[in-house]
Design a protein around this motif. Structure first.
Motif, mmCIF file in Angstrom:
data_model
loop_
_atom_site.group_PDB
_atom_site.id
_atom_site.type_symbol
_atom_site.label_atom_id
_atom_site.label_comp_id
_atom_site.label_asym_id
_atom_site.label_seq_id
_atom_site.Cartn_x
_atom_site.Cartn_y
_atom_site.Cartn_z
ATOM 1 N N ASP A 254 0.833 -1.209 0.000
ATOM 2 C CA ASP A 254 0.000 0.000 0.000
ATOM 3 C C ASP A 254 0.866 1.257 0.000
ATOM 4 O O ASP A 254 0.592 2.217 -0.730
ATOM 5 C CB ASP A 254 -0.940 0.004 1.208
ATOM 6 N N ALA A 255 1.907 1.253 0.841
ATOM 7 C CA ALA A 255 2.770 2.431 0.947
ATOM 8 C C ALA A 255 3.537 2.669 -0.352
ATOM 9 O O ALA A 255 3.685 3.809 -0.810
ATOM 10 C CB ALA A 255 3.731 2.278 2.116
ATOM 11 N N TYR A 256 4.023 1.593 -0.968
ATOM 12 C CA TYR A 256 4.781 1.747 -2.205
ATOM 13 C C TYR A 256 3.876 2.217 -3.345
ATOM 14 O O TYR A 256 4.271 3.058 -4.170
ATOM 15 C CB TYR A 256 5.461 0.431 -2.587
ATOM 16 N N ALA A 257 2.659 1.697 -3.414
ATOM 17 C CA ALA A 257 1.732 2.087 -4.475
ATOM 18 C C ALA A 257 1.430 3.579 -4.439
ATOM 19 O O ALA A 257 1.104 4.178 -5.468
ATOM 20 C CB ALA A 257 0.440 1.280 -4.362
ATOM 21 N N ALA A 258 1.545 4.196 -3.254
ATOM 22 C CA ALA A 258 1.270 5.625 -3.114
ATOM 23 C C ALA A 258 2.460 6.492 -3.506
ATOM 24 O O ALA A 258 2.342 7.721 -3.577
ATOM 25 C CB ALA A 258 0.864 5.925 -1.669
ATOM 26 N N GLU A 259 3.613 5.867 -3.762
ATOM 27 C CA GLU A 259 4.822 6.612 -4.118
ATOM 28 C C GLU A 259 4.742 7.086 -5.569
ATOM 29 O O GLU A 259 4.239 6.364 -6.438
ATOM 30 C CB GLU A 259 6.065 5.736 -3.942
ATOM 31 N N PRO A 260 5.242 8.305 -5.862
ATOM 32 C CA PRO A 260 5.298 8.737 -7.263
ATOM 33 C C PRO A 260 6.259 7.851 -8.055
ATOM 34 O O PRO A 260 7.335 7.510 -7.582
ATOM 35 C CB PRO A 260 5.823 10.179 -7.168
ATOM 36 N N GLY A 261 5.837 7.461 -9.249
ATOM 37 C CA GLY A 261 6.692 6.610 -10.072
ATOM 38 C C GLY A 261 6.653 5.144 -9.710
ATOM 39 O O GLY A 261 7.451 4.356 -10.233
ATOM 40 N N ALA A 262 5.730 4.728 -8.836
ATOM 41 C CA ALA A 262 5.637 3.310 -8.457
ATOM 42 C C ALA A 262 5.238 2.468 -9.663
ATOM 43 O O ALA A 262 4.436 2.892 -10.495
ATOM 44 C CB ALA A 262 4.613 3.134 -7.339
ATOM 45 N N VAL A 263 5.826 1.282 -9.759
ATOM 46 C CA VAL A 263 5.495 0.354 -10.840
ATOM 47 C C VAL A 263 4.678 -0.799 -10.256
ATOM 48 O O VAL A 263 4.542 -0.922 -9.033
ATOM 49 C CB VAL A 263 6.769 -0.187 -11.536
ATOM 50 N N ALA A 264 4.155 -1.625 -11.133
ATOM 51 C CA ALA A 264 3.373 -2.775 -10.672
ATOM 52 C C ALA A 264 4.266 -3.752 -9.913
ATOM 53 O O ALA A 264 5.413 -3.994 -10.301
ATOM 54 C CB ALA A 264 2.728 -3.473 -11.859
ATOM 55 N N VAL A 265 3.736 -4.291 -8.834
ATOM 56 C CA VAL A 265 4.454 -5.285 -8.031
ATOM 57 C C VAL A 265 3.721 -6.614 -8.134
ATOM 58 O O VAL A 265 2.556 -6.718 -7.750
ATOM 59 C CB VAL A 265 4.567 -4.874 -6.552
ATOM 60 N N GLU A 266 4.403 -7.611 -8.676
ATOM 61 C CA GLU A 266 3.851 -8.968 -8.727
ATOM 62 C C GLU A 266 4.343 -9.728 -7.505
ATOM 63 O O GLU A 266 5.554 -9.820 -7.277
ATOM 64 C CB GLU A 266 4.302 -9.685 -9.998
ATOM 65 N N VAL A 267 3.428 -10.272 -6.717
ATOM 66 C CA VAL A 267 3.781 -11.008 -5.506
ATOM 67 C C VAL A 267 3.766 -12.502 -5.811
ATOM 68 O O VAL A 267 2.751 -13.035 -6.272
ATOM 69 C CB VAL A 267 2.818 -10.687 -4.345
ATOM 70 N N MET A 268 4.891 -13.161 -5.562
ATOM 71 C CA MET A 268 4.991 -14.614 -5.734
ATOM 72 C C MET A 268 4.984 -15.257 -4.360
ATOM 73 O O MET A 268 5.926 -15.065 -3.573
ATOM 74 C CB MET A 268 6.277 -14.988 -6.474
ATOM 75 N N LEU A 269 3.926 -16.002 -4.031
ATOM 76 C CA LEU A 269 3.856 -16.725 -2.768
ATOM 77 C C LEU A 269 4.460 -18.111 -2.960
ATOM 78 O O LEU A 269 4.111 -18.818 -3.908
ATOM 79 C CB LEU A 269 2.409 -16.831 -2.294
ATOM 80 N N CYS A 270 5.355 -18.495 -2.081
ATOM 81 C CA CYS A 270 6.070 -19.757 -2.277
ATOM 82 C C CYS A 270 6.203 -20.498 -0.946
ATOM 83 O O CYS A 270 5.821 -19.991 0.112
ATOM 84 C CB CYS A 270 7.448 -19.497 -2.896
ATOM 85 N N GLY A 271 6.767 -21.695 -1.026
ATOM 86 C CA GLY A 271 6.963 -22.512 0.157
ATOM 87 C C GLY A 271 8.221 -22.122 0.916
ATOM 88 O O GLY A 271 9.019 -21.297 0.449
#
Length: 298
Positions: free
Chosen positions: A129-146
């Motif tokens: 949430d905090a990063y998405a509010a930053e100017p120039g933020a790019v898409a973040v893909e979250v990989m959930l793993c073991g």
């Protein structure tokens, strides 16, 4: 020489005439892991004779014996063991470079963040949430793993940044920033006699023979010996605990994932768990740097 039981060492010349090729390293890793030229050739989808010649050429080029061969077995030498470790790292670096290069050239470049499923969930949510509010933020893909997988994803280039937890995860060779440190608790079935205790020691947890600690997979995919059940993720683990088949010592923040049929007891002498954000030391990605800065501010 006694027939097929005698060791056969290849006579090699000293010196480094040419650079070792990536292809040769792939061939060697396959043979070193299989310890059988036939299986390695099958794995590489090639014939065995050219594979044998390639390994001999590699030995001549390096000026060392990498493998002892007999009619019955193939055994790594000390030099071979060193090359296996270094070759794996080198091949991972090559694959990482290829993946990150393709990702940088994508029409909409973004950042891939790997994290263990169920770990640091609240922190991750705040970070995104905090990063998405930053100017120039790019898409973040979250990989959930073991467990243990996120470090490999980072090293081989499938992820750009990851959340790790010391002392469970290895951070050697990575750049890191500490984000959060917390104590550990033991998770028990709600009706267990120890569930109402104010605290327990590690020794007392290990003495719960009716609730053995779980066995997590090693890096090679196998499981250590022991009486506890084999587990792959926290969902499976917590189900087994609710059924009275196991207990587990986990970071305190995992309480948020527990149900009414679980109970937790503090374990003061268990090592504290520190969540860190980690990235490759050679990274020059502005997006990764901005994400790390946001995480440290939190």
């Amino acid at each position: 020489m006694r027939g097929d039981t005698a060791r056969v060492s290849v006579v090699v010349s000293a010196g480094y005439d040419d650079a070792v090729e990536t292809r040769e390293l792939r061939y060697f890793v396959a043979v070193a892991e299989e310890l059988h030229f036939g299986r390695a050739a099958q794995r590489l989808a090639m014939a065995q004779p050219p594979l044998s010649r390639a390994i001999q050429q590699l030995e001549r080029r390096l000026g060392v014996v990498l493998l002892h061969r007999t009619a019955r077995e193939v055994v790594l030498t000390d030099a071979g063991s060193v090359l296996l470790r270094e070759a794996r790292a080198a091949l991972d670096a090559v694959e990482a470079a290829e993946r990150r290069t393709r990702r940088a050239a994508a029409e909409r470049p973004g950042v891939v963040l790997a994290t263990k499923a169920g770990a640091a969930g609240e922190l991750l949510s705040k970070l995104l949430d905090a990063y998405a509010a930053e100017p120039g933020a790019v898409a973040v893909e979250v990989m959930l793993c073991g467990p243990g997988e996120q470090e490999k994803l980072l090293r081989d280039g499938r992820a750009d940044v990851t959340l790790l937890q010391r002392p469970f995860d290895t951070t050697a060779g990575l750049d890191t920033e500490d984000l959060h440190t917390e104590p550990q608790v033991v998770v028990l079935p709600a009706g267990h006699p120890s569930a109402t205790r104010p605290h327990m020691s590690i020794a007392e947890v290990n003495a719960l023979t009716d609730l053995p600690l779980p066995r997590w997979p090693r890096r090679d995919g196998g499981y250590p010996d022991g009486p506890g059940p084999q587990v792959r993720d926290h969902t499976q683990l917590f189900q087994l605990i609710a059924l009275g088949r196991a207990c587990a010592v986990v970071p305190e923040s995992l309480r948020a994932h527990l149900r009414e049929d679980h109970a937790t007891v503090p374990v003061p002498d268990a090592p504290a768990v520190t969540t860190v954000i980690a990235w490759p030391p050679h990274s020059r990605s502005k997006a990764v740097a901005d994400l790390v800065r946001t995480a440290t501010r939190l």
